[in-house]
Write an enzyme that holds these catalytic residues in place. Structure first.
Site, short mmCIF file in Angstrom:
data_model
loop_
_atom_site.label_atom_id
_atom_site.label_comp_id
_atom_site.label_asym_id
_atom_site.label_seq_id
_atom_site.Cartn_x
_atom_site.Cartn_y
_atom_site.Cartn_z
N SER A 108 77.94 30.01 -4.73
CA SER A 108 78.73 29.05 -5.51
C SER A 108 78.71 29.36 -7.00
O SER A 108 77.69 29.81 -7.53
CB SER A 108 78.17 27.65 -5.29
N TYR A 131 85.23 28.12 -9.02
CA TYR A 131 86.03 26.97 -9.43
C TYR A 131 86.83 27.42 -10.65
O TYR A 131 86.27 28.04 -11.56
CB TYR A 131 85.13 25.79 -9.83
N HIS A 277 85.35 20.24 2.68
CA HIS A 277 84.19 20.24 1.79
C HIS A 277 83.02 19.48 2.44
O HIS A 277 82.22 18.83 1.78
CB HIS A 277 84.57 19.58 0.46
C1 LIG Z 1 74.85 20.38 -1.30
C2 LIG Z 1 76.24 20.96 -1.18
C3 LIG Z 1 76.81 21.58 -2.26
C4 LIG Z 1 78.09 22.13 -2.16
N1 LIG Z 1 78.61 22.81 -3.24
C5 LIG Z 1 79.78 23.47 -3.10
C6 LIG Z 1 80.27 24.31 -4.14
O1 LIG Z 1 79.64 24.45 -5.19
N2 LIG Z 1 81.45 24.95 -3.94
C7 LIG Z 1 82.17 24.83 -2.78
O2 LIG Z 1 83.23 25.45 -2.64
N3 LIG Z 1 81.73 24.05 -1.78
C8 LIG Z 1 80.55 23.39 -1.90
N4 LIG Z 1 80.08 22.64 -0.86
C9 LIG Z 1 80.84 22.57 0.40
C10 LIG Z 1 80.47 23.73 1.35
O3 LIG Z 1 80.88 24.97 0.85
C11 LIG Z 1 81.10 23.57 2.73
O4 LIG Z 1 82.50 23.43 2.60
C12 LIG Z 1 80.56 22.38 3.52
O5 LIG Z 1 79.19 22.18 3.27
C13 LIG Z 1 80.80 22.61 5.00
O6 LIG Z 1 80.45 21.49 5.77
P1 LIG Z 1 79.02 21.32 6.51
O7 LIG Z 1 78.07 20.99 5.41
O8 LIG Z 1 79.26 20.19 7.44
O9 LIG Z 1 78.69 22.63 7.17
C14 LIG Z 1 78.81 22.05 -0.94
C15 LIG Z 1 78.21 21.43 0.15
C16 LIG Z 1 76.95 20.90 0.06
C17 LIG Z 1 76.33 20.26 1.28
#
Ligand SMILES: Cc1cc2nc3c(=O)[nH]c(=O)nc-3n(C[C@H](O)[C@H](O)[C@H](O)COP(=O)(O)O)c2cc1C
Length: 379
Positions: A108, A131, A277
């Site tokens: 990320s 981003y 997300h």
């Molecule tokens: C703690 C956390 C931080 C996240 N930060 C980002 C991020 O910085 N950028 C991004 O594109 N997605 C972010 N996501 C979303 C994840 O990339 C992903 O889409 C999502 O966790 C998938 O669903 P799942 O947690 O049910 O596997 C984040 C998810 C979590 C749980």
């Protein structure tokens, strides 16, 4: 890592014990009433297989290719910010575990560790997630750094034109800037194992952003600045702009509509990530597995589709493949492992998913992850 952890759910329970409530909720929680968060897992659970027998399951090939690279399992680790709050090693441990399992990881923009350090720790099939900031020059510099460091794909996340309203974070004071109360202090003190590990690493930061806009490495100042930099005005023209900056595979993350999938590919994206997300953004968005068939129809084999949000079982990976995905990402599942056991915990999660995927493949009569039968699920 104890072999008694039989499932991702077991590791989630261990993570809940280990982490302060505010950190666990940050990882585990969703937006508003968490309707989408629940639908993500419930909709996977409601699908039924249509197994075939006597297919010779002695040789099930779990490996496949993704973006032209061989991978040991149709899986990768999703980009997640601030993993250093779960364990100080954060993304370094995730990347090492992914490498050991032969799968990619996406780092990320908001990672705790800088993209160069993560590549040093686990040189290999790493992707960088961007981003698009108001400060396009800075966004461009991140893309250039990722290219120079050897990242193999760029993931642009497009579903964050506002921050989702995660009410647990608000209640816990896990906001930017954070709100420390007596309750949060008690919460931290009640998790001494986490506190002892974190204490020598008080300098939490956003490794990729240090120095930006005159900020030092202070995580609160950097997060505050980053929030002002999230650009709500991004549009398709920005995808064209990004395409011109990056000559390797480009993935658009956060697609839920077939027309958006088509548009992204028409503008030169190499693949799309069907994602809500993890239920953290728009509450009421559909589960990804429920929209995948329509998106796969629209893409019609022209590009690879990756799916995330709600993957907790090897069987979920197979369900996504049967409905048209090439691979899945896991977010929360990887962080449960990280919390429960650091790098070994992430490896345990990946081993569990691998074993479950193998069982589901064999018992449905599938032999190759690269060619899952479309009639694997009941119509
Ligand atoms: C703690 C956390 C931080 C996240 N930060 C980002 C991020 O910085 N950028 C991004 O594109 N997605 C972010 N996501 C979303 C994840 O990339 C992903 O889409 C999502 O966790 C998938 O669903 P799942 O947690 O049910 O596997 C984040 C998810 C979590 C749980």
């Amino acid at each position: 890592m104890s072999a008694a952890y039989a499932s991702v759910d077991d590791l989630r329970r261990a993570a809940r014990d280990y982490l302060p409530r505010m950190v666990f909720d940050f990882v585990d929680g969703g937006a508003e009433r968490e309707i989408t968060l629940r639908a993500n897992t419930a909709d996977f659970e409601s699908l039924r297989f249509s197994p075939r027998v006597l297919t010779d399951a002695s040789q099930v090939e779990l490996g496949t290719t993704l973006l032209g690279e061989p991978i040991a399992l149709p899986l990768a680790i999703a980009p997640m910010g601030l993993c250093g709050l779960v364990r100080p090693q954060g993304e370094l441990a995730l990347a090492r575990a992914a490498k050991a399992a032969g799968i990619p990881m996406a780092l990320s923009t908001a990672a705790s560790h800088a993209l160069e350090s993560v590549m040093d720790a686990a040189p290999g099939n790493l992707w960088f997630q961007l981003y698009i900031f108001r400060d396009r020059e800075f966004a461009k510099s991140l893309v250039q750094r990722a290219r120079a460091a050897g990242y193999r794909a760029l993931v642009v996340t497009v579903d964050l034109t506002r921050g989702g309203k995660r009410e647990k974070d608000i209640h816990n004071g896990f906001t930017v800037p954070p709100r420390f109360t007596r309750r949060t202090a008690v919460d931290l003190l009640r998790h001494p194992r986490w506190l002892a590990r974190m204490a020598p690493h008080r300098g939490q930061t956003l490794g990729n952003l240090v120095g930006w806009g005159g900020q030092d490495s202070n995580v609160v100042a950097l997060s505050t600045f980053m929030n002002t930099q999230i650009d709500p005005g991004i549009s398709w023209a920005d995808l064209d702009w990004l395409r011109a900056q990056w000559d390797l595979p480009l993935l658009v993350k956060g697609i839920l509509h077939p027309e958006d999938a088509r548009e992204a590919l028409a503008r030169g994206a190499d693949g799309i990530i069907v994602s809500n997300h993890g239920g953290r953004q728009l509450d009421g968005a559909p589960s990804t597995i429920s929209v995948l068939p329509r998106i796969a129809d629209a893409v019609d084999g022209a590009a690879e589709i990756i799916l995330d949000s709600g993957v907790r079982r090897g069987a979920d990976i197979l369900k996504a493949l049967a409905l048209g995905a090439r691979a899945c990402l896991i977010g929360k599942a990887a962080l449960y492992g990280l919390a429960a056991g650091g790098e070994a915990g992430v490896m345990r999660v990946l081993a569990i998913l691998r074993q479950e995927f193998d069982v589901a493949m064999a018992l449905t009569g599938n032999q190759r992850a690269a060619a899952v039968r479309a009639d694997t699920l009941l119509a």
